[in-house]
Design an enzyme around this catalytic site. Structure first.
Site, PDB file in Angstrom:
ATOM      1  N   GLU A  50       0.852  -1.190   0.000  1.00  0.00           N
ATOM      2  CA  GLU A  50       0.000   0.000   0.000  1.00  0.00           C
ATOM      3  C   GLU A  50       0.889   1.241   0.000  1.00  0.00           C
ATOM      4  OE1 GLU A  50      -2.474  -0.049   3.480  1.00  0.00           O
ATOM      5  OE2 GLU A  50      -3.039   2.054   3.302  1.00  0.00           O
ATOM      6  N   HIS A  93       3.882   1.295   2.595  1.00  0.00           N
ATOM      7  CA  HIS A  93       3.779   0.057   3.398  1.00  0.00           C
ATOM      8  C   HIS A  93       4.170  -1.107   2.495  1.00  0.00           C
ATOM      9  CE1 HIS A  93       1.043   1.629   6.722  1.00  0.00           C
ATOM     10  NE2 HIS A  93       0.718   2.490   5.789  1.00  0.00           N
ATOM     11  N   GLU A 112      -2.764  10.780   3.877  1.00  0.00           N
ATOM     12  CA  GLU A 112      -3.734  10.498   4.931  1.00  0.00           C
ATOM     13  C   GLU A 112      -3.755  11.747   5.788  1.00  0.00           C
ATOM     14  OE1 GLU A 112      -4.217   6.176   6.262  1.00  0.00           O
ATOM     15  OE2 GLU A 112      -2.073   6.542   6.340  1.00  0.00           O
ATOM     16  N   ASP A 120       0.464   4.987   0.782  1.00  0.00           N
ATOM     17  CA  ASP A 120      -0.395   6.053   1.285  1.00  0.00           C
ATOM     18  C   ASP A 120       0.188   7.404   0.892  1.00  0.00           C
ATOM     19  OD1 ASP A 120      -2.090   4.217   2.403  1.00  0.00           O
ATOM     20  OD2 ASP A 120      -1.117   4.262   4.363  1.00  0.00           O
TER      21      ASP A 120
END
Ligand SMILES: *[C@@H]1O[C@H](CO)[C@@H](O)[C@H](O)[C@H]1NC(C)=O
Ligand SMILES: *[C@@H]1O[C@H](CO)[C@@H](O)[C@H](O)[C@H]1NC(C)=O
Length: 544
Positions: A229, A245, A234, A231
């Site tokens: 993932e 991640h 956020e 990101d």
């Protein structure tokens, strides 16, 4: 004759595995976005969005009887995962009236609480290339740029724009039990290996299902859905984080029970993915005046977020080795804030930054354990799907983003303070009651080579004559760094030299817990006394 046989076969297949309901027509809202080329010419793509399957009405294939009500499954329609998948259909979504999701041109607005016949909280949508296929992105040696309005996102809300390594068709072709696929928002995965999904790999997730104790709509089953993932964003009006991640297997895989790890399982680090990631949150990295209402990046009004995914070769065939962030607001380019944490330097995410940050904050370095940038590179090469969401946090009230966390730690210790929100903020029942009208707007998405999606010279106020100076110098710097590093490593892999890694001390030794080896590692391989460089996996050796 053959027509008759085909028709019978078709009817038979409908009777046993139809999974699409037709009580509400599924009409994907349009969302344009742009692809840019070096030189700054951008062309518009006519994309669409689709709502994730978990938010949808799930009912019997033969009637309007619910398969799932509140946070429990119907025991008759759903006695087990396979039968449930055959008996139940995902229906179309009323995007605006039920879910508070609207698009206009290049702009997407997600409302927080929408009350129609039922109360809906937040949403998660994906960008589609066409009605049955997610748009897949490979951002190696590219930059991803968008505008965001977080001015109406208070403490406890997360407006997230990110990439997950989902299958382009949502798993339709791979799993015979999945007849809905990307058209109905099936196939989600992330680095928490979420177990709250109702369908994974063509089966329902009813076996072992435990309804949530504090969320009337959710629960967790025996299965989780894992993948790498990225990101990109956020954030709310108080804090923002940029976080890759990693995952042992970058693409989507199903996990079972507590072996999933992540937020939904007994042991956070038991799985094959990196639930924590390597985050850059300016407040957490020591600059408390950079991001927020009235601050350098003023969250009271719209701004542009630029994220660059640099590689060791400067091309898409290289390995990702740095993620850089710029903001643009009122025509001014604002480089990301610099870390002021002792032992951690820089304003971008690199292996050296992650290793140093994990040591400084005494956090588990699961990013390195699960492949670090090698994994992120694999995820990009597989293709990643763009996720846009708005959510509140029933697990830990989003304190990991915008408050002091863990709440029992001393907020003066490095890495604990992440934003100015109170440790009692972010309780979902409270934010849903107090701020139901919160919303986020994402707009003006652009993707292209480094320097192609924004006017990077306007920070100096001198217009476009220096327009590529910021990005160009960054690229140049990166290229010279990586060529130095590759020269060093090709000359003698065991030699201790480098200035490329900030974790290494001046004398070229790596401190306790630091990285000292790995396939893509270019830093010092000598540990400070009395530690020994210890093999952990092909990507990571550590001074222990
Ligand atoms: C925070 O960032 C701003 C903008 O880059 C800078 O002017 C300021 O000095 C930084 N503050 C600290 C404490 O580093
Ligand atoms: C670092 O973390 C470990 C494991 O969470 C903990 O046992 C230890 O006390 C921490 N050390 C410091 C100096 O905080």
């Amino acid at each position: 004759m053959s027509y008759t046989i085909t028709l019978i076969a078709l009817l038979a297949s409908f009777a046993h595995s139809q999974q699409i309901g037709t009580l509400t027509a599924e009409v994907h809202p349009s969302l344009t976005w742009q692809t840019c080329t070096t030189g700054g010419t951008c062309t518009t793509n006519n994309g669409k969005i689709v709502l994730d399957a978990n938010w949808r009405w799930l009912h019997s294939t033969t009637s309007s009887t619910n398969c799932y009500t509140g946070n429990t499954w119907d025991a008759t329609l759903c006695p087990d995962d396979v039968t449930c998948a055959a008996n139940c259909a995902l229906d179309g979504a009323s995007y605006e009236s039920t879910y508070g999701i609207t698009t206009s041109g290049d702009s997407l607005r997600l409302n927080f609480v929408t009350t129609a016949s039922q109360k809906n909280v937040g949403s998660r949508v994906y960008l589609l290339a066409d009605d049955t296929t997610y748009q897949e992105f490979n951002l190696l040696a590219q930059e991803f740029t968008f505008d965001v309005d977080v001015s109406n996102l208070p403490c406890g809300l997360n407006g997230a724009l990110y990439m997950s390594a989902m299958d382009a068709d949502g798993g339709l072709s791979e799993y015979s039990g999945n007849k809905a696929g990307a058209a109905y928002g099936v196939g989600y995965c992330d680095s928490q290996c979420p177990r709250d999904l109702k369908f994974i790999n063509g089966e329902a997730n009813v076996e072992g299902w435990v309804p949530s104790s504090n969320n009337v709509n959710t629960g967790i089953g025996d299965h989780g859905s894992c993948c790498a993932e990225m990101d990109i964003w956020e954030a709310n009006s108080i804090s923002a984080a940029l976080t890759p991640h990693s995952a042992d297997t970058a693409s989507q895989t199903m996990c079972i029970e507590d072996a999933c790890g992540g937020a939904d399982s007994a042991s956070r680090y038991a799985g094959t993915t990196d639930p924590d990631g390597c985050d850059f949150n300016s407040y957490r990295m020591g600059n408390t005046t950079f991001y927020g209402p009235g601050l350098t990046v003023d969250t009271n009004s719209v701004f542009t977020v630029v994220t660059q995914f640099l590689t060791d070769t400067g091309t898409a065939t290289g390995t990702m080795n740095e993620i850089k962030r710029f903001y643009v607001q009122n025509g001014v380019v604002i480089p990301n804030s610099e870390s002021t944490i002792a032992g951690v330097t820089g304003n971008s995410i690199t292996t050296a930054f992650c290793d140093a940050q994990k040591i400084a904050f005494n956090n588990t370095n699961d990013f390195a354990t699960h492949g670090g940038f090698t994994s992120m590179t694999a995820a990009m090469n597989d293709g990643m799907v763009l996720v846009l969401s708005l959510w509140d946090d029933y697990a830990v009230d989003l304190l990991w983003l915008d408050s002091d966390y863990p709440t029992t730690a001393n907020p003066a210790d490095p890495g604990i303070a992440r934003g100015t929100c109170s440790t009692s903020s972010g309780v979902p029942a409270t934010v849903e009651a107090d701020d139901p009208n919160a919303y986020v707007i994402y707009s003006n998405i652009k993707v292209g080579p480094i320097g192609s999606t924004f006017n990077s010279g306007s920070g100096s106020g001198s217009g476009s004559s220096s327009s590529s100076s910021v990005a160009t110098s960054a690229t140049t710097l990166k290229t010279s760094t990586s060529s130095k590093a590759s020269t060093t490593s090709s000359k003698a892999a065991t030699t201790t030299t480098t200035s490329a890694t900030s974790t290494s001390t001046a004398s070229g030794t790596v401190p306790h817990w630091g990285q000292c080896g790995g396939l893509t590692y270019t830093g010092s391989t000598v540990c400070a006394s009395p530690y020994t460089c210890t093999y952990s996996n092909p990507y990571y050796s550590q001074c222990l």
